[in-house]
Motif scaffolding. Structure first.
Motif, PDB file in Angstrom:
ATOM      1  N   ALA A 182      51.192  21.234  74.659  1.00 21.45           N
ATOM      2  CA  ALA A 182      50.024  22.007  74.220  1.00 21.45           C
ATOM      3  C   ALA A 182      48.804  21.106  74.069  1.00 21.45           C
ATOM      4  CB  ALA A 182      50.332  22.701  72.901  1.00 21.45           C
ATOM      5  N   ALA A 183      49.044  19.853  73.678  1.00 21.20           N
ATOM      6  CA  ALA A 183      47.923  18.932  73.472  1.00 21.20           C
ATOM      7  C   ALA A 183      47.188  18.634  74.765  1.00 21.20           C
ATOM      8  CB  ALA A 183      48.421  17.626  72.846  1.00 21.20           C
ATOM      9  N   HIS A 200      45.108  35.526  74.774  1.00 20.14           N
ATOM     10  CA  HIS A 200      44.226  34.513  74.166  1.00 20.14           C
ATOM     11  C   HIS A 200      44.864  33.144  74.356  1.00 20.14           C
ATOM     12  CE1 HIS A 200      42.792  38.254  72.693  1.00 20.14           C
ATOM     13  NE2 HIS A 200      43.812  38.418  71.878  1.00 20.14           N
ATOM     14  N   ILE A 201      44.881  32.697  75.581  1.00 16.12           N
ATOM     15  CA  ILE A 201      45.671  31.517  75.935  1.00 16.12           C
ATOM     16  C   ILE A 201      45.214  30.234  75.228  1.00 16.12           C
ATOM     17  CG2 ILE A 201      46.443  30.067  77.852  1.00 16.12           C
ATOM     18  CD1 ILE A 201      46.161  32.674  79.590  1.00 16.12           C
ATOM     19  N   PRO A 202      43.936  29.854  75.340  1.00 19.19           N
ATOM     20  CA  PRO A 202      43.573  28.585  74.679  1.00 19.19           C
ATOM     21  C   PRO A 202      43.803  28.636  73.179  1.00 19.19           C
ATOM     22  CG  PRO A 202      41.630  29.669  75.591  1.00 19.19           C
ATOM     23  CD  PRO A 202      42.804  30.441  76.056  1.00 19.19           C
ATOM     24  N   GLU A 203      43.646  29.825  72.609  1.00 18.68           N
ATOM     25  CA  GLU A 203      43.804  29.933  71.158  1.00 18.68           C
ATOM     26  C   GLU A 203      45.262  29.698  70.780  1.00 18.68           C
ATOM     27  OE1 GLU A 203      41.847  32.027  72.894  1.00 18.68           O
ATOM     28  OE2 GLU A 203      39.941  31.371  72.055  1.00 18.68           O
ATOM     29  N   ASN A 206      46.250  26.085  71.343  1.00 15.01           N
ATOM     30  CA  ASN A 206      45.667  25.247  70.302  1.00 15.01           C
ATOM     31  C   ASN A 206      46.438  25.383  68.994  1.00 15.01           C
ATOM     32  OD1 ASN A 206      43.732  23.416  69.606  1.00 15.01           O
ATOM     33  ND2 ASN A 206      42.079  24.682  70.423  1.00 15.01           N
ATOM     34  N   ALA A 207      46.859  26.601  68.702  1.00 21.51           N
ATOM     35  CA  ALA A 207      47.634  26.825  67.479  1.00 21.51           C
ATOM     36  C   ALA A 207      48.956  26.060  67.562  1.00 21.51           C
ATOM     37  CB  ALA A 207      47.876  28.314  67.273  1.00 21.51           C
ATOM     38  N   ALA A 209      49.440  23.346  69.382  1.00 25.94           N
ATOM     39  CA  ALA A 209      49.120  21.917  69.317  1.00 25.94           C
ATOM     40  C   ALA A 209      48.915  21.464  67.883  1.00 25.94           C
ATOM     41  CB  ALA A 209      47.869  21.622  70.153  1.00 25.94           C
ATOM     42  N   SER A 210      48.389  22.349  67.054  1.00 31.19           N
ATOM     43  CA  SER A 210      48.138  21.952  65.664  1.00 31.19           C
ATOM     44  C   SER A 210      49.321  22.279  64.765  1.00 31.19           C
ATOM     45  CB  SER A 210      46.873  22.637  65.141  1.00 31.19           C
ATOM     46  OG  SER A 210      47.036  24.029  65.177  1.00 31.19           O
ATOM     47  N   HIS A 212      50.630  25.267  64.125  1.00 34.38           N
ATOM     48  CA  HIS A 212      50.583  26.586  63.482  1.00 34.38           C
ATOM     49  C   HIS A 212      51.233  27.628  64.385  1.00 34.38           C
ATOM     50  CE1 HIS A 212      47.159  24.398  61.541  1.00 34.38           C
ATOM     51  NE2 HIS A 212      47.834  24.829  60.483  1.00 34.38           N
ATOM     52  N   ASP A 215      50.576  31.435  63.792  1.00 33.94           N
ATOM     53  CA  ASP A 215      49.316  31.948  64.337  1.00 33.94           C
ATOM     54  C   ASP A 215      49.433  32.146  65.837  1.00 33.94           C
ATOM     55  OD1 ASP A 215      48.064  32.151  61.973  1.00 33.94           O
ATOM     56  OD2 ASP A 215      46.941  30.272  62.106  1.00 33.94           O
ATOM     57  N   ARG A 218      51.123  35.403  66.366  1.00 35.75           N
ATOM     58  CA  ARG A 218      50.189  36.507  66.092  1.00 35.75           C
ATOM     59  C   ARG A 218      49.218  36.708  67.237  1.00 35.75           C
ATOM     60  NH1 ARG A 218      49.410  33.808  60.892  1.00 35.75           N
ATOM     61  NH2 ARG A 218      51.246  34.481  59.764  1.00 35.75           N
ATOM     62  N   LEU A 219      48.712  35.595  67.757  1.00 35.71           N
ATOM     63  CA  LEU A 219      47.742  35.688  68.844  1.00 35.71           C
ATOM     64  C   LEU A 219      48.378  36.265  70.097  1.00 35.71           C
ATOM     65  CD1 LEU A 219      45.947  32.328  68.164  1.00 35.71           C
ATOM     66  CD2 LEU A 219      44.774  34.513  68.415  1.00 35.71           C
TER      67      LEU A 219
END
Lengths: 596, 367, 193
Positions: A182-183, A200-203, A206-207, A209-210, A212, A215, A218-219
């Motif tokens: 993901a990073a 919502h792919i980048p979102e 990113n979740a 990668a961090s 979460h 989230d 959910r996305l």
């Protein structure tokens, strides 16, 4: 004061500098050539650039803007924007070059900008210095780029292991692998445009990668209730246009989605994470025909919006093609059940073993429901059109897969030929391998023409499936009992299309062969069965090339009738069906609210 | 009769330093009675800015903390992150880093020679030394793409490998420098004016030097052998042979002679580095800078810069951005508490040379 | 490990003297000591006078806004064995106050002045907590985490005109595709504006 000889001699010391190379600027003045990797003004190859905006994101001086440029359109895979540099802010650190995924951005040897106009500090690389190409100095290459162009490899069962059972082939990312993969994402979001659902792919990446993951789930569920299915079997058009794929391997978007959705182990956990906001019942009833991806998606989001939704499914299990068409080593039953059970838990009702037209008439549905969504899919296979096709030992792949997925056995013997080059053909071939048969795929064109996913083709080859290309079947040869015992086929050559289309296979006269087989499996395409529609409806709706014509919101020419999935789009994959279902929700909502 | 005290504002522009800083002097006649450092002309809040940027985005910032010698900053931040993360750096990158550090030390000393002697009225010296410094800047331009701000050393190694033929050009420049040193001796270090203006001026008490936090050439100018490169060898300094010159006296001249001898050591170190440099990669890639989560932790790392010990205290809270990066430049102590102390009793005309000899650099006080 | 012998000895001595101290040998030449805030002064005094840590390299402050604490870090160096001690403590973030150590080290004065200015910590006993870097600063101490630098720069400076037509890539893509990013996604969206 005594006579000081030293004071007289010393100045002559300077004479020893005579003849040495001077350190000063030479005369006549020659401009100093900047070093090979000097970091001067920017240059951007406007053709290579895809407007991902990573340069603007990384710039720690906020010196880069993405702007519209005349003549460059926003297309799928290109935002149409190009960077413009504020040279009053730029510090020429070249981070922008280091993260450019395409390598279009570079710095040049040019470092002088003299002008009368104090407002000319804005500079659009490539537009303002088209000649910059020739003096590129600090360039981006894969070796020095800060981006990672290598995908984290997905662990899989070995080919030899795989054919022993229907165990899932892909093992999935570990948490560490998923975060690492993901990073790699730069978050530009270009991929979302090519996703039929526009997830919502980048979102969600990113979740992940961090860390979460909730989230991320959910996305994903925000506009795709079959995220886990897509995480396993999606055709992932998103990856085709991934910015990183311009010079490397695209982000493993599908596997990341799979990782995120699998963090929710059962329907309770999904519900706990997603916390779906279910509106109170609004009293409107909607019927959905077919519990395939499009029908399930429509039902899920309609139920969340307070509609009373009932799905009518002819078979014993929900899922449609993802249940009966996709072999279990790609998409296990547990996974489908989990997703369907979750949908049922938020209020989706499914009537199994209820075939519209037989168990309940279409007119009844129309009478009892305010809107009807049809998502019946393509289930009727095309015939191959050769002699002996209906003999014993000659079967159709969709039927074969359906029987196998229903855990019924079909004796295929030990020598199978599959005809076709799509995913269904590959699936049938790989399933047959798991029953120990020696499998050959006969395909009319070349490997590169096969509509199947390259990963599937590769997987089949790993498992020992033979692929015979440019081979056109001619006839099933039957034995004395009327059973198929061999297939006759001819080799073909590729004739270029004078109109520029893809080359066509043409039988080489006399180059005919006979292969002994126990079973021939046809897999050259399917169509829909519309027989349940009343004549009245059939007249009103428009059917073009086997598909129902719908508007942007999946509405047919009959206002209360909506359609989606394979029967309305040509893409023939789960994600497009989900997209249809998602759009239909908006259509149905609009139709019902406007009506009442 | 007691002379009347006057207040004299020296600065913010004056020949004592590189940068802008004002010293408020209370003088009686020609003698300083009290000195107060006033900074704030160069505050760009780099530490705060780094807290708003990702780790990788911080690298183009830190080099600007010191104009004459940016590399120790880059190297320090890189090493701090590497320590927090436990990231390995390729051997070759370490050699290249040391080469860059020593080259920048030479460049910084060249600039210092100009400032120190120019401030004493030896106007030929700045012409020479700044001119010679340009040959190092040429090397840096070739190696890093930038002359002043190199932005070359960063987490995981260095950005690019040496260009073709770079080694030979460095060696050639080193030979040239070596041949120039005797000329600089004649021009500056053996010069009667220089000696007269520096010996016995700006003396730091050897007994108190350690406690006052004096570091670098000023400390070695007190005869105390202290150098991060041998005390806590970083990169590959433990593989090089070099001396740490010390000079007794504690005055400007002693500090000057320390630097003069260190130039020889630097030249020798650069030659050794180039000689021993192994092959291999120069960069251990960090993750995509937009998604580079550095694990929780902190690290205090230090480098011996041309002006003394440069320390970086970096704290990560596990997010994309540094929680805190605290830069401890040598001038922070030299330019405020030490300067205010040793200026007392000095002649006004010696204030600038004293400041220059301490290597006061206001950007690292304010960051 | 034999090579950390000196560090371990130092750690042991500190543990013996300051029972509540949490001492760790972080690596070669680095010993980290976590102390109660009231033990910092005795510790610094002990380290300086009895253990020969006579060089105060720096004093640093970290704002842990979420925990409502400031962390103070005192770095000491021993010139003989070249070991550094990082002595850490937490103080309350509301009305932060701490003891000044100017009587131990000259240079502490400068560090304390800066921390007063940048974090608002009052060092009792420091006679020179005057303006240091900033001039006529009225707002909250700027190095605190809740100081909004972007807002400050927007309020203080203006942008030169000419850059207003900048676009955000993600917005451009969603405009084309019709995607609606939900509220929870906003934190994860990469924006280039």
């Amino acid at each position: 004061m005594a006579f000081d000889i030293k004071g007289i001699i010393s100045p002559f010391n300077a004479l020893k500098q005579f003849g040495k190379t001077p350190h000063t600027v030479k005369y006549p003045y020659t401009k100093k050539e900047a070093a090979e990797r000097y970091r001067g003004f920017h240059f951007n190859d406007l053709e290579e650039c895809i407007g991902c905006g990573t340069c603007a994101t990384i710039c720690q001086n906020k010196a880069i803007d993405m702007i519209e440029i005349e003549g460059i359109e926003t297309t799928t895979g290109d935002s149409g924007l190009r960077p413009r540099v504020d040279n009053g802010r730029c510090c020429w650190c070249a981070l922008c070059v280091e993260v450019c995924p395409t390598g279009s951005l570079s710095l040049t040897k040019d470092y002088l900008h003299v002008t009368d106009d104090p407002d000319s500090f804005l500079w659009t690389p490539g537009v303002d210095n088209p000649d910059g190409e020739k003096i590129k100095s600090w360039v981006s290459d894969v070796e020095h780029s800060l981006l990672d162009y290598q995908r984290i490899p997905m662990r899989e069962l070995e080919g030899k292991e795989r054919v022993k059972s229907f165990a899932e082939v892909v093992l999935g990312y570990s948490e560490e692998e998923a975060r690492e993969e993901a990073a790699r994402c730069i978050g530009c979001g270009l991929c979302t445009d090519n996703c039929p659902v526009h997830m919502h792919i980048p979102e969600y990446i990113n979740a992940i990668a961090s860390g979460h993951y909730d989230d991320a789930v959910r996305l994903i569920y925000d506009n795709n209730p079959l995220g886990e299915t897509c995480g396993k079997v999606c055709t992932r058009r998103c990856e085709d246009i991934c910015a990183v794929s311009k010079r490397g391997e695209p982000i493993a978007i599908r596997w990341l989605k799979r990782f995120a959705t699998e963090t929710a182990a059962n329907k309770e956990i999904i519900a706990e994470i997603v916390e779906p906001e279910i509106l109170p019942p609004n009293g409107h009833k909607v019927a959905i025909i077919g519990a395939g991806p499009s029908g399930l998606t429509a039902a899920y989001y309609l139920a969340m919006r307070g509609f009373d939704v009932t799905i009518f499914e002819s078979k014993a299990h929900a899922g449609g093609m993802i249940m009966y068409g996709i072999p279990k080593y790609r998409l296990p039953l547990d996974s489908i059940d989990k997703q369907v059970e979750y949908m049922k838990s938020i209020g989706v009702k499914i009537q199994y073993n209820t075939k519209v037209g037989t168990d309940i008439t279409f007119d009844e549905l129309h009478k009892n429901f305010e809107a009807v969504f049809v998502g019946i899919g393509f289930e009727v296979p095309y015939s191959i059109g050769i002699e002996g096709e209906n003999a014993e030992g000659s079967i159709q792949a969709v039927n074969y897969l359906r029987e196998i997925n229903s855990e019924r056995n079909i004796d295929i013997g030990d020598k199978v030929v599959v005809i076709g080059g799509g995913n269904v053909a590959i699936d049938a071939a790989r399933v047959s391998r798991r029953f120990g048969a020696d499998v050959t795929i006969l395909y009319r064109r070349r490997v590169e023409d096969m509509p199947a996913d390259w990963e599937e083709i590769e997987g089949a080859e790993d498992e020992g499936v033979h692929i015979k290309t440019q081979a056109i079947p001619l006839e099933n040869i039957l034995d004395e009992n009327g059973r198929v015992k061999a297939i006759k086929y001819a080799n073909a050559e590729m004739i270029p299309d004078p109109d520029g289309g893809r080359p066509r296979p043409k039988i080489i006269e006399g180059d005919e062969h006979v292969m002994e087989v126990t079973t021939v499996i046809g897999a050259i395409g399917q169509e829909a069965d519309y027989s349940f529609f009343s004549e009245d409806i059939k007249e009103k709706i428009e059917i073009k090339r086997g598909r129902i014509v719908v508007n942007d919101l999946q509405q047919t020419s009959v206002p209360w009738l909506f359609a989606g999935g394979d029967i309305s789009n040509r893409r023939a994959d789960a994600i497009s069906a989900v997209a249809d279902g998602y759009r239909a929700v908006k259509g149905i909502e609009k139709y019902i609210l406007e009506k009442s | 009769m007691r002379e009347k005290e006057t207040t004299l504002y020296l600065g913010p522009q004056h020949p004592g330093i590189t940068g802008n800083m004002m010293v408020k002097l209370k003088v009686a006649g020609d003698t300083v009675v009290k000195a107060e450092t006033h900074v704030g002309y160069l505050h760009r809040a780099f530490e705060k800015l780094m807290e708003q940027r990702t780790w990788m985005q911080s690298f183009p910032i830190v080099c600007r903390i010191c104009v004459p010698e940016p590399d120790p900053n880059e190297e320090n931040l890189a090493r701090a992150v590497e320590e927090i993360e436990g990231r390995e750096v390729p051997e070759r990158a370490k050699y290249i880093r040391v080469m860059a550090l020593e080259l920048s030390r030479l460049a910084a000393y060249m600039l210092w020679m100009g400032g120190q002697s120019g401030g004493l009225g030896l106007y030929t010296a700045p012409q020479w030394s700044v001119g010679d410094r340009d040959y190092i800047l040429d090397l840096f331009e070739e190696l890093t793409g930038g002359r002043i701000y190199h932005m070359y050393i960063w987490a995981g190694g260095v950005r690019r490998d040496l260009p073709d033929g770079f080694k030979e050009r460095v060696l050639k420049t080193m030979d040239y420098f070596e041949s120039r040193l005797p000329e600089y001796d004649k021009l500056i270090f053996d010069n009667a004016i220089f000696k007269k203006r520096t010996i016995g001026i700006g003396v730091i008490d050897k007994e108190k030097a350690l406690e006052w936090g004096v570091v670098g050439p000023p400390l070695r100018g007190c005869g105390i052998k202290h150098d991060v490169r041998i005390d806590e060898p970083y990169e590959i300094y433990d593989k090089l042979e070099f001396e740490v010159p010390t000079v007794e006296g504690g005055d400007i001249y002693a500090r000057a002679m320390v630097r003069r001898r260190e130039m020889e050591q630097s030249i020798s170190m650069i030659r050794q580095v180039l000689d021993k440099m192994p092959g291999g990669p120069v960069y251990n890639k960090v993750p995509n800078p937009l998604n580079w989560y550095v694990p929780k932790g902190d690290a205090y790392v230090k480098t011996e810069s041309a002006r003394g010990e440069f320390g970086y205290y970096a704290v990560s809270d596990g997010s994309l951005k540094p929680r805190r990066v605290h830069v401890r430049g040598p001038a922070y102590v030299h330019g405020v508490s030490l300067l205010e102390r040793i200026l007392v009793g000095a002649n006004i005309s010696d204030v600038s040379p004293i400041m220059n000899s301490l290597g006061v650099c206001p950007p690292e006080i304010e960051r | 490990m034999e090579e950390l012998k000196i560090e371990k000895e130092i750690a042991e001595e500190i543990s013996k003297t300051f029972h509540s101290a949490e001492v760790t040998v972080k690596r070669e030449k680095r010993v980290v000591v976590k102390l109660r805030d009231d033990l910092i002064t005795p510790f610094l005094s002990y380290a300086k006078n009895n253990m020969n840590f006579i060089h105060l390299a720096h004093i640093s402050c970290v704002d842990w806004l979420e925990d409502n604490k400031f962390e103070l870090i005192y770095s000491l160096l021993n010139y003989d064995n070249k070991v550094m001690i990082l002595a850490k403590t937490y103080i309350d973030r509301e009305n932060p106050e701490f003891v000044s150590h100017t009587n131990y080290w000259d240079q502490a004065e400068t560090y304390e002045r800066e921390m007063r200015e940048m974090y608002g910590i009052n060092f009792k006993g420091n006679k020179r907590l005057t303006e240091f870097i900033l001039e006529d600063w009225q707002g909250i101490p700027p190095m605190r985490r809740d100081f909004d630098t972007v807002k400050f720069s927007q309020d203080t400076f203006y942008n030169r005109p000419g850059r207003e037509n900048a676009q955000d890539v993600r917005t451009t893509v969603t405009k084309k595709s019709g995607e609606e990013i939900p509220e929870i996604g906003k934190d994860y969206t990469v924006r280039n504006l």
